[in-house]
Design a protein around this motif. Structure first.
Motif, PDB file in Angstrom:
ATOM      1  N   HIS A 431       0.954  -1.560   0.016  1.00 26.74           N
ATOM      2  CA  HIS A 431       0.376   0.058  -0.223  1.00 26.74           C
ATOM      3  C   HIS A 431       0.700   1.117  -0.121  1.00 26.74           C
ATOM      4  O   HIS A 431       0.392   2.408   0.537  1.00 26.74           O
ATOM      5  CB  HIS A 431      -0.995  -0.165   0.918  1.00 26.74           C
ATOM      6  CG  HIS A 431      -1.641  -1.238   1.303  1.00 26.74           C
ATOM      7  ND1 HIS A 431      -2.694  -1.645   0.301  1.00 26.74           N
ATOM      8  CD2 HIS A 431      -2.338  -1.856   2.147  1.00 26.74           C
ATOM      9  CE1 HIS A 431      -3.275  -2.808   0.637  1.00 26.74           C
ATOM     10  NE2 HIS A 431      -2.942  -3.049   1.487  1.00 26.74           N
ATOM     11  N   VAL A 434      -0.091   4.177  -2.757  1.00 21.14           N
ATOM     12  CA  VAL A 434      -1.471   4.777  -2.600  1.00 21.14           C
ATOM     13  C   VAL A 434      -2.286   5.194  -1.029  1.00 21.14           C
ATOM     14  O   VAL A 434      -2.076   6.585  -1.294  1.00 21.14           O
ATOM     15  CB  VAL A 434      -2.559   2.842  -2.017  1.00 21.14           C
ATOM     16  CG1 VAL A 434      -4.230   4.036  -1.386  1.00 21.14           C
ATOM     17  CG2 VAL A 434      -3.150   2.834  -3.642  1.00 21.14           C
ATOM     18  N   LYS A 454     -11.938   6.771  -0.310  1.00 18.93           N
ATOM     19  CA  LYS A 454     -12.287   5.179  -0.194  1.00 18.93           C
ATOM     20  C   LYS A 454     -11.959   4.814  -1.874  1.00 18.93           C
ATOM     21  O   LYS A 454     -11.482   4.083  -2.428  1.00 18.93           O
ATOM     22  CB  LYS A 454     -13.680   4.694  -0.339  1.00 18.93           C
ATOM     23  CG  LYS A 454     -14.178   4.076  -0.630  1.00 18.93           C
ATOM     24  CD  LYS A 454     -16.170   3.825  -0.925  1.00 18.93           C
ATOM     25  CE  LYS A 454     -16.176   2.488  -1.847  1.00 18.93           C
ATOM     26  NZ  LYS A 454     -18.010   2.272  -0.446  1.00 18.93           N
ATOM     27  N   LYS A 455     -11.774   6.164  -2.466  1.00 21.79           N
ATOM     28  CA  LYS A 455     -11.424   5.911  -3.780  1.00 21.79           C
ATOM     29  C   LYS A 455      -9.973   5.274  -4.561  1.00 21.79           C
ATOM     30  O   LYS A 455      -9.550   5.155  -5.230  1.00 21.79           O
ATOM     31  CB  LYS A 455     -11.483   7.522  -4.747  1.00 21.79           C
ATOM     32  CG  LYS A 455     -12.885   8.004  -4.778  1.00 21.79           C
ATOM     33  CD  LYS A 455     -13.014   9.663  -5.613  1.00 21.79           C
ATOM     34  CE  LYS A 455     -14.336   9.880  -5.656  1.00 21.79           C
ATOM     35  NZ  LYS A 455     -13.899  11.307  -6.213  1.00 21.79           N
ATOM     36  N   TYR A 456      -9.147   5.690  -3.519  1.00 17.86           N
ATOM     37  CA  TYR A 456      -7.797   5.003  -2.885  1.00 17.86           C
ATOM     38  C   TYR A 456      -7.911   4.108  -3.469  1.00 17.86           C
ATOM     39  O   TYR A 456      -6.831   2.927  -3.272  1.00 17.86           O
ATOM     40  CB  TYR A 456      -7.419   6.031  -2.631  1.00 17.86           C
ATOM     41  CG  TYR A 456      -6.208   7.711  -2.386  1.00 17.86           C
ATOM     42  CD1 TYR A 456      -5.621   7.240  -3.284  1.00 17.86           C
ATOM     43  CD2 TYR A 456      -6.969   8.666  -1.852  1.00 17.86           C
ATOM     44  CE1 TYR A 456      -4.944   8.712  -2.922  1.00 17.86           C
ATOM     45  CE2 TYR A 456      -6.685   9.795  -2.208  1.00 17.86           C
ATOM     46  CZ  TYR A 456      -6.468   9.837  -2.379  1.00 17.86           C
ATOM     47  OH  TYR A 456      -5.970  11.432  -3.041  1.00 17.86           O
ATOM     48  N   PHE A 457      -8.870   3.085  -3.295  1.00 13.53           N
ATOM     49  CA  PHE A 457      -8.673   1.927  -2.984  1.00 13.53           C
ATOM     50  C   PHE A 457     -10.136   0.977  -3.641  1.00 13.53           C
ATOM     51  O   PHE A 457     -11.123   1.323  -4.006  1.00 13.53           O
ATOM     52  CB  PHE A 457      -9.154   1.532  -2.306  1.00 13.53           C
ATOM     53  CG  PHE A 457      -8.498   1.936  -0.693  1.00 13.53           C
ATOM     54  CD1 PHE A 457      -6.968   1.383  -0.148  1.00 13.53           C
ATOM     55  CD2 PHE A 457      -8.300   2.571  -0.057  1.00 13.53           C
ATOM     56  CE1 PHE A 457      -6.730   2.043   0.467  1.00 13.53           C
ATOM     57  CE2 PHE A 457      -7.828   3.396   1.226  1.00 13.53           C
ATOM     58  CZ  PHE A 457      -6.505   2.642   1.312  1.00 13.53           C
ATOM     59  N   ASN A 458      -9.433  -0.373  -4.588  1.00 13.73           N
ATOM     60  CA  ASN A 458     -10.370  -0.772  -5.128  1.00 13.73           C
ATOM     61  C   ASN A 458     -10.942  -2.098  -4.820  1.00 13.73           C
ATOM     62  O   ASN A 458     -12.873  -2.633  -5.360  1.00 13.73           O
ATOM     63  CB  ASN A 458      -9.095  -1.641  -6.706  1.00 13.73           C
ATOM     64  CG  ASN A 458      -8.967  -0.664  -7.466  1.00 13.73           C
ATOM     65  OD1 ASN A 458      -9.736   0.729  -7.893  1.00 13.73           O
ATOM     66  ND2 ASN A 458      -7.378  -0.724  -8.177  1.00 13.73           N
ATOM     67  N   LYS A 459     -10.342  -2.562  -3.415  1.00 12.54           N
ATOM     68  CA  LYS A 459     -11.296  -3.468  -2.940  1.00 12.54           C
ATOM     69  C   LYS A 459     -11.765  -2.709  -1.303  1.00 12.54           C
ATOM     70  O   LYS A 459     -10.531  -2.668  -0.965  1.00 12.54           O
ATOM     71  CB  LYS A 459     -10.424  -4.384  -3.073  1.00 12.54           C
ATOM     72  CG  LYS A 459     -10.003  -4.770  -4.317  1.00 12.54           C
ATOM     73  CD  LYS A 459      -9.497  -6.381  -3.936  1.00 12.54           C
ATOM     74  CE  LYS A 459      -9.275  -6.855  -6.044  1.00 12.54           C
ATOM     75  NZ  LYS A 459      -8.194  -8.395  -6.113  1.00 12.54           N
ATOM     76  N   GLU A 462      -9.084  -3.878   1.297  1.00 11.42           N
ATOM     77  CA  GLU A 462      -7.639  -3.015   1.342  1.00 11.42           C
ATOM     78  C   GLU A 462      -8.017  -1.323   2.086  1.00 11.42           C
ATOM     79  O   GLU A 462      -7.214  -2.042   3.225  1.00 11.42           O
ATOM     80  CB  GLU A 462      -7.158  -2.753   0.589  1.00 11.42           C
ATOM     81  CG  GLU A 462      -6.556  -4.377  -0.836  1.00 11.42           C
ATOM     82  CD  GLU A 462      -6.335  -4.383  -2.092  1.00 11.42           C
ATOM     83  OE1 GLU A 462      -6.381  -2.569  -2.733  1.00 11.42           O
ATOM     84  OE2 GLU A 462      -6.007  -4.546  -2.857  1.00 11.42           O
TER      85      GLU A 462
END
Length: 501
Positions: A431, A434, A454-459, A462
């Motif tokens: 990470h 990110v 939240k936009k920094y994570f795809n899942k 994570e």
């Protein structure tokens, strides 16, 4: 000799005809007399006791039978039991007086033989006594629960008086939360990072309000959950005094069964049922609902999140009915995030109350006036750890013990680095990239909306991993994310080349 005792005991106390009808003796007297002829009923029992040599005892049994319609079942059974006990002692006394009977005939060994030969009856009496004792404990405990609501739990703040930092605005808000009126119809959630003093303030105001406030400190071990709830409302569990239950628990522990968790869960459910009933009584008498505080609720969110869901649903239902008001006190953002995602959130008081760090003025007052730190050193300490009271106290204790500021500073930064390592935010970690972007934005704006974060994570997992690693903090009241503490930001600025390039 033992056989002689047994024969006399059986002949006088347990004749076969009497044993065959002992079930009828325990039935309702009115039922028996209504369905049988009284003269036959009377003569039948007279024949059963025709061999009883003690005429007085025989007349007593007949008198009990004749007056059965007037005597409750409990008294009838008690009279027969007393008769049996008296006859046993008469037999032993008679044998003791018999010149041909050895002295050892009346010893405990012979009594044990009598018990052994009638073990079924003895076992039945033992189990019945155990059940009656448990029933008595339950009834007495219910009285104690009502008394606990009347007086309140009144927990101690667990902080020295000279180290207590007054926060009048927060204290006043808590006092209002703990004193709901009859129209109050929602539950509360109080959040704050570890070490902000929320537990101290909560305990202090719960003690000050007193009446109608129950404080539950959620244990770290789930097996103690039922005990913690029971202790809070002054409830004694029959499982802890019942010999039968203790033997069963011992048996299951030997075979490796997880009975303790099941018993703890059962205790907790029973406590909540009893508490709801006591709350109804309290609300009716006082015209306002009582309050139950769940402190350290975050301890169960990872291991048993369903318990949190049940408590939240229960809080919502009882707020609707104005039976009691629940207050959840949490140190982790994962608790309010889970609660917000459920329909029961509709009855939560909004915005969520958050207890944060001391401001600079409060921190300097604590350092200079309460801990006698020089102003120049106090500024250094505040810049390092900010207004997090637990960090301030730890650093000051070390400083007053003779450690230099530079040594203390390195210790603090080492602990912070471990958090970054756990969050996988160091170079070459999963990470890291990110994290650099998030850190860069937070250094500029001090906070991000949760949606931006939240936009920094795809899942989702994570996001939860990073947010739960104590590097960043979620604030449910404003739905924002910030650095978790002043020491986190200090570490980033100290090693800016690692995160800003």
């Amino acid at each position: 000799m033992s056989s002689k005792i047994t024969q006399v005991f059986r002949k006088n106390i347990f004749p076969s005809h009497f044993v065959n009808r002992q079930v009828r003796c325990l039935q309702s007297p009115s039922f028996m007399l209504r369905n049988s002829r009284s003269d036959l009923f009377h003569s039948s029992f007279s024949r059963n006791f025709s061999n009883v040599k003690d005429a007085e005892s025989g007349h007593k049994v007949e008198a009990v039978i004749q007056d059965a319609s007037k005597v409750p079942e409990e008294k009838l059974v008690t009279s027969l039991r007393e008769l049996a006990q008296r006859k046993l002692f008469d037999i032993l006394k008679k044998l003791k007086k018999d010149p041909g009977t050895p002295q050892s005939a009346t010893s405990w060994k012979d009594l044990w033989i009598v018990i052994r030969d009638n073990w079924k009856q003895v076992l039945g009496i033992g189990i019945l006594t155990d059940i009656l004792l448990a029933f008595a404990v339950i009834k007495f405990s219910e009285y104690r629960v009502n008394l606990a609501l009347e007086t309140g739990t009144r927990p101690n703040p667990k902080v020295l008086e000279d180290e207590l930092i007054p926060r009048p605005q927060i204290s006043e808000t808590l006092k209002k939360v703990f004193q709901p009126d009859e129209r109050h119809s929602y539950y509360h959630v109080i959040c704050g990072e570890h070490g902000t003093g929320k537990t101290t303030l909560t305990r202090m105001e719960a003690r000050n309000v007193g009446k109608g406030v129950i404080y539950v400190d959620i244990p770290s071990d789930f097996d103690n959950l039922g005990e913690a709830f029971g202790k809070a409302i002054n409830l004694s569990f029959f499982e802890d005094v019942s010999i039968t239950t203790l033997l069963l628990r011992k048996f299951f522990s030997v075979i490796g069964s997880s009975s303790e968790s099941a018993i703890s869960l059962y205790k907790w459910r029973r406590v909540m049922k009893i508490f709801r009933h006591a709350s109804e009584v309290y609300t009716k008498n006082k015209n306002k609902p009582p309050v139950i505080i769940y402190d350290n609720i975050s301890r169960i969110v990872n291991e048993n999140p369903k318990i949190l869901d049940i408590l939240q649903d229960d809080a919502k239902d009882n707020a609707d009915q104005r039976t009691y008001i629940a207050v959840f006190v949490s140190s982790e953002g994962s608790v309010p995030r889970r609660m917000e995602s459920r329909s029961a959130w509709s009855r939560a008081k909004k915005p969520v109350m958050e207890i944060g760090d001391l401001n600079k003025e409060e921190s300097m007052e604590y350092l200079i006036k309460k801990r006698n730190i020089k102003e120049v050193d106090a500024k250094k300490i505040y810049d390092l750890v900010g207004g997090r009271i637990v960090d301030l106290k730890t650093v000051v204790d070390d400083f007053l013990a003779g450690q230099s500021f530079e040594v203390i500073k390195q210790q603090v930064l080492t602990e912070v680095e471990k958090k970054f390592q756990s969050a996988q935010l160091l170079p070459n970690d999963s990470h890291y990239n990110v994290g650099k972007s998030i850190i860069s934005n937070l250094l500029k704006s001090k906070e991000l909306t949760f949606l931006e974060f939240k936009k920094y994570f795809n899942k989702a997992y994570e996001l939860n991993e990073v947010l739960g690693s104590n590097v960043f903090a979620y604030h449910p009241g404003k739905n924002t994310v910030t650095f978790q503490s002043q020491s986190i930001e200090y570490y980033i600025r100290e090693y800016s080349d690692m995160f800003t390039k």
